[in-house]
Design an enzyme around this catalytic site. Structure first.
Site, short mmCIF file in Angstrom:
data_model
loop_
_atom_site.label_atom_id
_atom_site.label_comp_id
_atom_site.label_asym_id
_atom_site.label_seq_id
_atom_site.Cartn_x
_atom_site.Cartn_y
_atom_site.Cartn_z
N ASP A 52 0.83 -1.21 0.00
CA ASP A 52 0.00 0.00 0.00
C ASP A 52 0.87 1.26 0.00
O ASP A 52 0.55 2.25 -0.68
CB ASP A 52 -0.92 0.00 1.23
N HIS A 84 -5.50 -3.57 5.37
CA HIS A 84 -4.85 -3.92 4.11
C HIS A 84 -5.84 -4.48 3.10
O HIS A 84 -5.52 -5.37 2.32
CB HIS A 84 -3.73 -4.92 4.38
#
Length: 346
Positions: free
Chosen positions: A173, A200
């Site tokens: 990310d 996530h």
């Protein structure tokens, strides 16, 4: 309302430690023959700080091991094929990277993977607890929001759990955030560092573009577009591969970068900072992704929430309920099995 919160969990702070470096380092990749495991193993073989690279999978490990072992870098490569060799692969490991599990397919969310991958993570958690509980563990297997609780709770059952040493890898990310901000601003993305907090998957991914280092000027509308691009990036890769895989190459790159930070921390290097998904009570959740400083025993300091603008605070407010559900699903699976976890979410 969130930025004043800090975690009550204690991650013992090593106030002083030797700066001498280690001469031996063993890294084990679980799931080494898979879509992430192969490029991850390739990247780790290139690291001159690794002396021993152990590759494990339930099948096809021998070919991957033979192939990677021909690369002329110092790490000696060993392959371990089949469940009966899992403990052998883990023996004396300093770092364990878990990439084992099924990939996402078109139409699947990360949570759809849970039923298949949770059992794999549970099995590996038991082995790690009994063979190398001192190792630093990076969990890549999705869905991280649910699978990290499975891993941690499993190790708790074995009474071999140290919360400093077990971290869900959310680095992809951060990598995507830097890439997309770089594209939007014409800045070299390798120079950008952007914290991504909360979780996530989907809306639990909360990029803090306002905290980009070095600071960049991003119009509000563009910031919203970049945020959605980060959140949807994995799905776009799955769709683009048309059923032939998921985000494996970029994930391997991100995983290798996180593993390198663990190696640097184990060697006694200072100021090793990363974001990761860990045991935490931030925002009244039991696990949370946030910035941390790494040391020889894993997490030296788990920081509180970074400063956020109003848009980011709203993103976090909306994300927390889903993160809680993901986390509870993992805890329920670890404690009571698959059926109980599915029932708790119905």
């Amino acid at each position: 309302m969130f930025r004043q919160l800090t975690s009550k969990f204690t991650y013992p702070l090593i106030r002083a430690f030797s700066t001498s470096t280690r001469s031996n380092m063993k890294v084990t990749v679980l799931g080494a023959a898979g879509g992430i495991g192969q490029p991850l193993s390739l990247l780790l073989k290139q690291c001159p700080l690794i002396n021993e690279l152990a590759l494990y999978d339930i099948a096809n490990t021998a070919g991957v091991t033979a192939d990677i072992s021909h690369i002329n870098t110092p790490a000696v490569v060993y392959g371990f094929d089949g469940k009966e060799r899992l403990n052998e692969a883990l023996h004396n490991s300093d770092i364990v990277m878990i990439s084992a599990g099924l990939p996402r397919k078109p139409g699947m969310t990360r949570d759809d993977l849970f039923t298949s991958n949770a059992g794999i993570v549970q099995e590996m958690g038991t082995a790690i607890a009994n063979v190398c509980p001192q190792a630093l563990v990076g969990l890549i297997t999705n869905p991280v929001n649910s699978c990290l609780p499975v891993l941690c709770e499993t190790m708790m059952k074995e009474q071999k759990f140290d919360p400093r040493r077990v971290i869900g890898v959310t680095t992809l990310d951060e990598v995507r955030a830097a890439t997309f901000v770089g594209m939007a601003t014409n800045i070299d993305p390798s120079t950008l560092h952007i914290p991504v907090i909360c979780g996530h998957s989907g809306i639990t991914i909360v990029p803090l573009l306002s905290q980009c280092n070095p600071s960049v000027n991003i119009p509000e509308k563009v910031a919203h577009q970049i945020t959605e691009s980060i959140r949807d990036a994995g799905t776009r890769v799955v769709e683009a591969k048309a059923g032939k895989g998921s985000a494996t190459i970029a994930m391997a790159w991100a995983g290798a970068n996180f593993a390198l930070k663990l190696i640097q921390a184990l060697r006694g290097e200072s100021n090793i900072v990363a974001c990761g998904f860990i045991l935490s009570d931030i925002c009244d959740t039991k696990y949370f992704s946030l910035p941390m400083m790494l040391g020889r025993t894993g997490v030296r300091v788990a920081y509180g929430l970074p400063k956020m603008n109003k848009y980011e605070e709203e993103l976090l407010r909306m994300a927390v309920p889903e993160l809680k559900e993901n986390v509870e699903k993992g805890i329920e699976f670890a404690r009571n099995g698959k059926a109980a976890a599915e029932k708790s979410q119905s």
